[in-house]
Motif scaffolding. Sequence first.
Motif, PDB file in Angstrom:
ATOM      1  N   GLN A 367       0.821  -1.207   0.000  1.00  0.00           N
ATOM      2  CA  GLN A 367       0.000   0.000   0.000  1.00  0.00           C
ATOM      3  C   GLN A 367       0.856   1.258   0.000  1.00  0.00           C
ATOM      4  O   GLN A 367       0.490   2.271  -0.569  1.00  0.00           O
ATOM      5  N   ASN A 368       2.035   1.206   0.674  1.00  0.00           N
ATOM      6  CA  ASN A 368       2.899   2.378   0.711  1.00  0.00           C
ATOM      7  C   ASN A 368       3.550   2.644  -0.638  1.00  0.00           C
ATOM      8  O   ASN A 368       3.689   3.797  -1.049  1.00  0.00           O
ATOM      9  N   ILE A 369       3.942   1.593  -1.350  1.00  0.00           N
ATOM     10  CA  ILE A 369       4.546   1.805  -2.671  1.00  0.00           C
ATOM     11  C   ILE A 369       3.521   2.392  -3.631  1.00  0.00           C
ATOM     12  O   ILE A 369       3.841   3.248  -4.457  1.00  0.00           O
ATOM     13  N   SER A 370       2.279   1.951  -3.535  1.00  0.00           N
ATOM     14  CA  SER A 370       1.256   2.473  -4.442  1.00  0.00           C
ATOM     15  C   SER A 370       0.995   3.960  -4.224  1.00  0.00           C
ATOM     16  O   SER A 370       0.499   4.638  -5.115  1.00  0.00           O
ATOM     17  N   LYS A 371       1.360   4.467  -3.019  1.00  0.00           N
ATOM     18  CA  LYS A 371       1.139   5.883  -2.718  1.00  0.00           C
ATOM     19  C   LYS A 371       2.386   6.732  -2.928  1.00  0.00           C
ATOM     20  O   LYS A 371       2.374   7.931  -2.655  1.00  0.00           O
ATOM     21  N   VAL A 372       3.458   6.107  -3.378  1.00  0.00           N
ATOM     22  CA  VAL A 372       4.700   6.851  -3.605  1.00  0.00           C
ATOM     23  C   VAL A 372       4.496   7.892  -4.695  1.00  0.00           C
ATOM     24  O   VAL A 372       3.939   7.602  -5.751  1.00  0.00           O
ATOM     25  N   ASN A 373       4.944   9.099  -4.415  1.00  0.00           N
ATOM     26  CA  ASN A 373       4.877  10.185  -5.396  1.00  0.00           C
ATOM     27  C   ASN A 373       5.906  11.229  -4.998  1.00  0.00           C
ATOM     28  O   ASN A 373       5.692  12.021  -4.081  1.00  0.00           O
ATOM     29  N   PHE A 374       7.032  11.214  -5.674  1.00  0.00           N
ATOM     30  CA  PHE A 374       8.104  12.150  -5.333  1.00  0.00           C
ATOM     31  C   PHE A 374       8.843  12.565  -6.594  1.00  0.00           C
ATOM     32  O   PHE A 374       8.725  11.912  -7.640  1.00  0.00           O
ATOM     33  N   ARG A 375       9.623  13.622  -6.496  1.00  0.00           N
ATOM     34  CA  ARG A 375      10.456  14.096  -7.593  1.00  0.00           C
ATOM     35  C   ARG A 375      11.915  13.849  -7.218  1.00  0.00           C
ATOM     36  O   ARG A 375      12.392  14.341  -6.199  1.00  0.00           O
ATOM     37  N   ASN A 376      12.609  13.074  -8.062  1.00  0.00           N
ATOM     38  CA  ASN A 376      13.994  12.742  -7.729  1.00  0.00           C
ATOM     39  C   ASN A 376      14.945  13.876  -8.077  1.00  0.00           C
ATOM     40  O   ASN A 376      14.529  14.942  -8.549  1.00  0.00           O
ATOM     41  N   GLN A 377      16.240  13.610  -7.840  1.00  0.00           N
ATOM     42  CA  GLN A 377      17.228  14.672  -8.029  1.00  0.00           C
ATOM     43  C   GLN A 377      17.397  15.096  -9.474  1.00  0.00           C
ATOM     44  O   GLN A 377      18.016  16.126  -9.757  1.00  0.00           O
ATOM     45  N   PHE A 378      16.806  14.318 -10.424  1.00  0.00           N
ATOM     46  CA  PHE A 378      16.904  14.664 -11.845  1.00  0.00           C
ATOM     47  C   PHE A 378      15.649  15.377 -12.342  1.00  0.00           C
ATOM     48  O   PHE A 378      15.491  15.592 -13.547  1.00  0.00           O
ATOM     49  N   GLY A 379      14.760  15.705 -11.405  1.00  0.00           N
ATOM     50  CA  GLY A 379      13.539  16.409 -11.781  1.00  0.00           C
ATOM     51  C   GLY A 379      12.462  15.522 -12.363  1.00  0.00           C
ATOM     52  O   GLY A 379      11.501  16.013 -12.958  1.00  0.00           O
ATOM     53  N   ASP A 380      12.602  14.210 -12.207  1.00  0.00           N
ATOM     54  CA  ASP A 380      11.649  13.253 -12.765  1.00  0.00           C
ATOM     55  C   ASP A 380      10.653  12.850 -11.680  1.00  0.00           C
ATOM     56  O   ASP A 380      11.056  12.455 -10.564  1.00  0.00           O
ATOM     57  N   ASP A 381       9.361  12.928 -11.985  1.00  0.00           N
ATOM     58  CA  ASP A 381       8.332  12.525 -11.032  1.00  0.00           C
ATOM     59  C   ASP A 381       8.180  11.012 -11.048  1.00  0.00           C
ATOM     60  O   ASP A 381       7.985  10.407 -12.108  1.00  0.00           O
ATOM     61  N   VAL A 382       8.255  10.407  -9.872  1.00  0.00           N
ATOM     62  CA  VAL A 382       8.141   8.955  -9.737  1.00  0.00           C
ATOM     63  C   VAL A 382       6.842   8.644  -9.003  1.00  0.00           C
ATOM     64  O   VAL A 382       6.660   9.046  -7.850  1.00  0.00           O
ATOM     65  N   PHE A 383       5.918   7.949  -9.670  1.00  0.00           N
ATOM     66  CA  PHE A 383       4.659   7.533  -9.050  1.00  0.00           C
ATOM     67  C   PHE A 383       4.079   6.394  -9.878  1.00  0.00           C
ATOM     68  O   PHE A 383       4.545   6.091 -10.975  1.00  0.00           O
ATOM     69  N   PHE A 384       3.036   5.749  -9.336  1.00  0.00           N
ATOM     70  CA  PHE A 384       2.385   4.624  -9.997  1.00  0.00           C
ATOM     71  C   PHE A 384       0.885   4.885 -10.063  1.00  0.00           C
ATOM     72  O   PHE A 384       0.314   5.473  -9.139  1.00  0.00           O
ATOM     73  N   ASP A 385       0.259   4.405 -11.157  1.00  0.00           N
ATOM     74  CA  ASP A 385      -1.192   4.544 -11.253  1.00  0.00           C
ATOM     75  C   ASP A 385      -1.862   3.384 -10.520  1.00  0.00           C
ATOM     76  O   ASP A 385      -1.206   2.598  -9.824  1.00  0.00           O
ATOM     77  N   VAL A 386      -3.171   3.253 -10.678  1.00  0.00           N
ATOM     78  CA  VAL A 386      -3.926   2.241  -9.939  1.00  0.00           C
ATOM     79  C   VAL A 386      -3.512   0.825 -10.336  1.00  0.00           C
ATOM     80  O   VAL A 386      -3.739  -0.124  -9.582  1.00  0.00           O
ATOM     81  N   ASN A 387      -2.897   0.671 -11.515  1.00  0.00           N
ATOM     82  CA  ASN A 387      -2.451  -0.644 -11.969  1.00  0.00           C
ATOM     83  C   ASN A 387      -0.977  -0.899 -11.687  1.00  0.00           C
ATOM     84  O   ASN A 387      -0.426  -1.913 -12.115  1.00  0.00           O
ATOM     85  N   GLY A 388      -0.349   0.036 -10.969  1.00  0.00           N
ATOM     86  CA  GLY A 388       1.064  -0.129 -10.669  1.00  0.00           C
ATOM     87  C   GLY A 388       1.979   0.287 -11.800  1.00  0.00           C
ATOM     88  O   GLY A 388       3.168  -0.049 -11.790  1.00  0.00           O
ATOM     89  N   ASP A 389       1.450   1.017 -12.792  1.00  0.00           N
ATOM     90  CA  ASP A 389       2.235   1.431 -13.960  1.00  0.00           C
ATOM     91  C   ASP A 389       2.649   2.891 -13.841  1.00  0.00           C
ATOM     92  O   ASP A 389       1.896   3.724 -13.305  1.00  0.00           O
TER      93      ASP A 389
END
Length: 758
Positions: A367-389
Amino acid sequence: MQELKGAINLSLFVLCLNTVSGCDLLGRFNMPGLFKQGDIMIGGIFPVSKKDLTFRWTQVMIFAIEEINNDPAVLPNISLGYRILNSCASPTNAVRAALTLASRPEEIDLDSPCPPAMSALIAEGGSSQSLAVAGALGPFHVPIVSYFSTCACLSNRAKYPSFFRTIPSDYFQAKALAALVKRFGWQWIGAIQSDNDYGRNGILAFIQEVKKLGVCVAFVGTVLRTYSKDKILDVVEMIKKSTVRVILAFIPEGDFYPLMEEVVKQNITGIQWIGSEAWITGSQSSTPEIYQAFGGALGFVVQKMAIPNLKPFLTNISPYTDPNAFFNVMDLRVSYNVFKGVHAIAHALHQLLFCQPVGEKMFGNKQNISKVNFRNQFGDDVFFDVNGDPPASYDIINWQLTDGQVQHVTLGHFASDAIGNYRLSIQEEEIVWRTGKTVPTSVCSNYCPAGTRKAQIKGKPSCCFDCITCADGTIANSTGIRSMYVIFSKHTITIVSLLGASLTLATMIVFLHYRETPVIKASNSELSCFLLFSLFLCFLCPLTFLGRPTLWTCMLRHTAFGVTFALCISCVLGKTIIVVTAFKATIPGNKFAGQFGPAQQRIIVCFCTLIQIVICVLWLNLKPPFPDMVFKYSNKKIILECNTGSEAAFYAVLGYIGILAIICLVLAFLGRKLPDNFNEAKFITFSMLIFCAVWITFIPAYVSSPGKFTVAVEIFAILSSAIGLLLSIFAPKCFIILIKPEKNTKKHVMGKTLNKKI
């Protein structure tokens, strides 16, 4: 698949035994790997066959973990450890690796306390391997983050509830490939798939997308790295015999390379290759030798990213092959996906440990991975949709040869948003095609020229057809048309109809403007306007006969014609009665003539029209007209026409109009010698003669005309009779009003009567 199912069942069995026995080991797989102890353990499974770029993926995972351990902002005072195993790109070995990671590490002394369980896995590099691992560990909600498994089937949350990935699903890649095919107008293409979940599901998704665009897939060849040479040669023969000039290869590089070598060996050139992300940037195939047949290939890859700090870390490793590629940290694609996956797990663990109550278990932090939403040091947004994609984003790659080396040149981009819209941008002028600078064409059959039509070839896809000459009396008015139109032009009918309607409106305007003049008063301006309005509708009736017959147009064309002409002849009948009664009024003792005023005129018009409306309503309710496909006129073609439904009702409508016309003709004939300079009865008599002549000749012509010509006969009858009424009744009046205004006086209109009295 049987081997895969057996491996999954074995994994569940071993895990259940481990659960029953606690920390007691029942057995081990002999799987050496890379290990480092930590407070929290992360597992990794990679398809490493030698120290090449796949080996670099393992080092990127280690680098990312070391980077997180040295970052005080993420998991402070907590160290991450790892255990990395090799699957050798085998689903069976992937399951063994998953079972090994789920059990006690071999590096831990058997007498020591239970080590921390694996909190998450970075796995796997192929869809078939990921399906095996997710199937084995998914029921236990062990989070699995893949870096290179793209099969759309892995988005099924019911089967794989704890599977995530940092590479877009093939669902989006299929859309991107279909958009590319559409962009360059390719209608006839071939496909090569790998005999595994990645290839089969990818080609299936692609075919579903291109079918929506009318594209045909000529063949689907299947290969695998373990196939015999005979099977490879069968696919080569399939390519040589086909007429396609564009082929999509949805296949990993290792499975595709044997076929590539054979294509080069047999000198099969002139094919424009399209590649999936699994091989288009592969180092093994990107050689000048392979370029001879695959030069100019186009494909999609995940976006690249540079990790500058990674190079010092890699310098401590001595790769066996291609050191330049190994140390290139500026164009990382799959390696960057590994990097993002490790950081996503770390952020999920951080939220779990520092943002939730103490005592929350680390195992099963899906459940915690599915809620991950952050911007890394390269300015890229990292998150997953409802299907884990992750969100879909691809670069378009073109194979170009520069200084004797194959370069993967980025020439475009494809991106999809959350609601399914996509945008494809590509620098077409910079593409190096297999055919040079000219966009290759790939069609099964060329477009049919004007004067011919498509004829489907039995047993062939819809893109394959013959061009046959149009039958006598028909034309194809554009290229590539499947049906043909009747020779008489719908544009001519439209022009004549609109011209007649325009003349009618112009006449009505003249009558309204000069309504106080003697000529207009003598012809009864109210009935004249009603008559002009009905003629306007009569001229528009032929427009309902144009185009493909439908249920509504079939019902409208006959009923509209019947009602409008009934209204028209009713108005003429009213005018005729007025002329006759006006003359009778001069006879002493005649009382009837004085009683026929405006009210009686309206009653006659409404009553006569109402009878026709009743006939039409009964027709539509009992047996209405309908569109029909007729075979009786020719065995070579089908005629689409409107069936009247009830022949009796159709002739009843015509017969009623004929009765009204005959009554008008008789009355007008009786009043043709009335002693006025302006005797309207003469014009009505002439117009009714034309009307009756047209419709008397219409009936035999209508009955004897085959198929499409019945429509032409009916349209001709409507237009000619309407034009006859308009010109016969109103042209003399307009001539006096506009050309001879000196005759538009009461003295001239009553000239004959006054002369006789003198």
